[in-house]
Design an enzyme around this catalytic site. Sequence first.
Site, PDB file in Angstrom:
ATOM      1  N   LYS A  77       0.815  -1.140   0.143  1.00  0.00           N
ATOM      2  CA  LYS A  77      -0.077  -0.077  -0.178  1.00  0.00           C
ATOM      3  C   LYS A  77       0.758   1.361  -0.161  1.00  0.00           C
ATOM      4  O   LYS A  77       0.649   2.002   0.594  1.00  0.00           O
ATOM      5  CB  LYS A  77      -0.977   0.028   1.168  1.00  0.00           C
ATOM      6  CG  LYS A  77      -1.934  -1.252   1.117  1.00  0.00           C
ATOM      7  CD  LYS A  77      -2.783  -1.029   2.254  1.00  0.00           C
ATOM      8  CE  LYS A  77      -3.916  -2.295   2.259  1.00  0.00           C
ATOM      9  NZ  LYS A  77      -4.505  -2.803   0.961  1.00  0.00           N
ATOM     10  N   CYS A  78       1.869   1.179  -0.736  1.00  0.00           N
ATOM     11  CA  CYS A  78       2.988   2.433  -0.757  1.00  0.00           C
ATOM     12  C   CYS A  78       2.750   2.927  -2.144  1.00  0.00           C
ATOM     13  O   CYS A  78       2.414   2.534  -3.316  1.00  0.00           O
ATOM     14  CB  CYS A  78       4.149   1.891  -0.372  1.00  0.00           C
ATOM     15  SG  CYS A  78       5.626   2.804  -0.797  1.00  0.00           S
ATOM     16  N   GLY A  79       3.161   4.257  -2.385  1.00  0.00           N
ATOM     17  CA  GLY A  79       3.151   4.907  -3.731  1.00  0.00           C
ATOM     18  C   GLY A  79       4.139   4.091  -4.687  1.00  0.00           C
ATOM     19  O   GLY A  79       3.969   4.312  -5.934  1.00  0.00           O
TER      20      GLY A  79
END
Length: 160
Positions: A36-38
Amino acid sequence: MSDNILQIPCTTISGEETSLAALQGKAYLVVNTASKCGMTPQYKGLEALHQEYAERGLRVAGFPCNQFGSQEPGDEAQISEFCEVNYGVSFPLFSKVKVNGADAHPLFVALKKAAPGLLGSESIKWNFTKFLLDDQGRVVKRYAPTLTPDELRKDVEGLL
């Protein structure tokens, strides 16, 4: 703990005890990952490197980590499914680890010691920090999270 980074015990995402040496590669790309990271789309680039260079001996190894902004909240089954469904990940994934602090996994302790980051800092600053190792387990280079897997091709090819 072994002096050879490749011999440090690790647990696969399915719970099996192993080590990087068991992957029998000519080069290893070790990455702390998050779903759930850019930078999560880097899974696509890591899988592309795996597909292109696996036959020549590159072993990509993903180690999910929830230490940065709680961006890997799932359990191993959820992480595995997410990576497979969304990015077609077929390279080895390992169980969730901590990469910094007193509870840091011994693999990442050794990697950081062998290749300190900016200004000599041993801490990992964010998800998708990458370490390229040779066939003897020596760290050849440490890459910032913002460097895409595609930008590592020249260094990878140099080891194969």
